[in-house]
Motif scaffolding. Structure first.
Motif, PDB file in Angstrom:
ATOM      1  N   HIS A   1      -3.023  -8.450   2.831  1.00  0.00           N
ATOM      2  CA  HIS A   1      -1.830  -7.736   3.284  1.00  0.00           C
ATOM      3  C   HIS A   1      -1.289  -8.433   4.540  1.00  0.00           C
ATOM      4  O   HIS A   1      -2.080  -8.850   5.396  1.00  0.00           O
ATOM      5  CB  HIS A   1      -2.229  -6.285   3.606  1.00  0.00           C
TER       6      HIS A   1
ATOM      7  N   ASN B   1       5.615  -0.350  -3.488  1.00  0.00           N
ATOM      8  CA  ASN B   1       4.309   0.089  -2.990  1.00  0.00           C
ATOM      9  C   ASN B   1       3.607   0.924  -4.050  1.00  0.00           C
ATOM     10  O   ASN B   1       4.260   1.452  -4.955  1.00  0.00           O
ATOM     11  CB  ASN B   1       4.495   0.957  -1.737  1.00  0.00           C
TER      12      ASN B   1
ATOM     13  N   GLU C   1       0.821  -1.219   0.000  1.00  0.00           N
ATOM     14  CA  GLU C   1       0.000   0.000   0.000  1.00  0.00           C
ATOM     15  C   GLU C   1       0.857   1.272   0.000  1.00  0.00           C
ATOM     16  O   GLU C   1       0.739   2.131  -0.874  1.00  0.00           O
ATOM     17  CB  GLU C   1      -0.860  -0.085   1.263  1.00  0.00           C
TER      18      GLU C   1
END
Ligand code: URA
Length: 230
Positions: free
Chosen positions: A202, A118, A79
Motif C-alpha cells: 500500500h 477500495n 483498503e
C-alpha cells in the motif's frame, strides 16, 4: 401486376434479402441497447450512496465509489476511504493518494487511464463518535468487507480490466480470501474471478518505510510488462 411492376418488386425483395443476410448488424438500431459501462457504473454508484448494508453507511460523510476510466485496462484496489476521501468522495486523495499518483506516472499510467476503488466504499473509523478526528482510520472488518464485496465485483464485471492490483494486505487478503499478508503474496500473479491479480504494498506503507519502494517498483514494472504484452 405488369411485368415492369413484377421486376421492381423482385429487385426490392432481393435488396431486402441481401440486407438480412448481411453479417454487419451494428448499423441497425437496437430496441434494447445494453447500458454502457458508464451508465451502469453511475447506477451502481447511486446504489452505494444509499447503502446501509453495514454500520459504515450511516457513519460516513460521503460514499467513495471509485474513479477513473470505465474501460481501464487495470483496476487498483485499496483498503477503504480515510479522512480526506470521506470528505471528497474520491479514493486516494490524501498523502498516500499523492504517492499513488507518482507511482502510476512512473509507469506511464494516470488516475484518468486506470480505475481506482477500495474494498469498502465507506470510511471505517476507529472511533465513530469522532468523525472530525484525523487519523481515526482502521482497516475494514471481514464483515464490512463481505457486505461491500458485491459492489467491487460488479464494478470489475463492468470495467472488465486485464489486471487488478491489490494495494496492501487488507485488499490482497480480502480479494484472495487468504490470511497471508502482502509480503508473502507479492511478486507473482494470482487469480481473482478469472482476472490476473498482482498484490503490492500500500502507498501508505511506503510513506512509513522507504525500503518498500524497490519491491513496489519491481511490481509496477511487471504490471507494465504484462499490459504491454498484448
Ligand atoms: N487508503 C486506501 O486504502 N484507500 C483510499 O481511498 C485512501 C487511502
Amino acid at each position: 401486376m405488369s411485368g415492369t411492376e413484377l421486376a421492381v418488386l423482385a429487385r426490392e425483395l432481393k435488396a431486402r434479402a441481401e440486407l438480412l443476410d448481411d453479417d454487419d448488424w451494428s448499423a441497425l438500431p437496437d430496441a434494447h441497447p445494453a447500458p454502457s459501462p458508464n451508465a451502469a457504473l453511475a447506477a451502481l454508484s447511486a446504489e452505494v450512496e444509499a447503502c446501509r448494508r453495514c454500520p459504515l453507511g450511516s457513519q460516513r460523510l460521503k460514499a467513495v465509489f471509485g474513479v477513473g476510466s470505465p474501460s481501464a485496462r487495470v483496476v487498483f484496489v485499496g483498503e477503504g476511504p480515510g479522512y480526506e476521501e470521506d470528505r471528497r468522495g474520491e479514493p486516494f486523495v490524501g498523502k498516500a493518494g499523492q504517492l499513488l499518483d507518482k507511482i502510476l506516472a512512473a509507469v506511464g499510467l494516470s488516475r484518468e487511464t486506470v480505475y481506482i476503488a477500495n474494498i469498502v466504499k465507506c470510511h471505517p473509523m476507529t472511533d465513530p463518535t469522532q468523525p472530525d478526528l484525523r487519523g481515526n482510520d482502521r482497516p475494514p472488518t471481514p464483515e464490512e468487507a463481505a457486505a461491500c464485496r458485491s459492489y467491487l465485483e460488479a464494478q470489475l464485471d463492468l470495467i472488465k480490466p486485464r489486471a487488478v492490483v491489490a494495494l496492501g494486505s487488507s485488499a490482497a487478503k480480502t480479494l484472495l480470501d487468504t490470511t497471508d499478508g502482502v509480503a508473502r503474496l507479492r511478486g507473482r500473479w494470482h487469480d481473482f474471478r478469472g482476472t490476473p491479480l498482482l498484490p503490492t504494498y500500500h502507498p501508505a506503507a511506503l510513506l512509513r518505510d522507504e525500503a518498500l519502494k524497490r519491491p513496489v517498483w519491481d511490481d509496477m514494472k511487471e504490471l507494465k510488462r504484462f499490459l504491454e504484452e498484448g
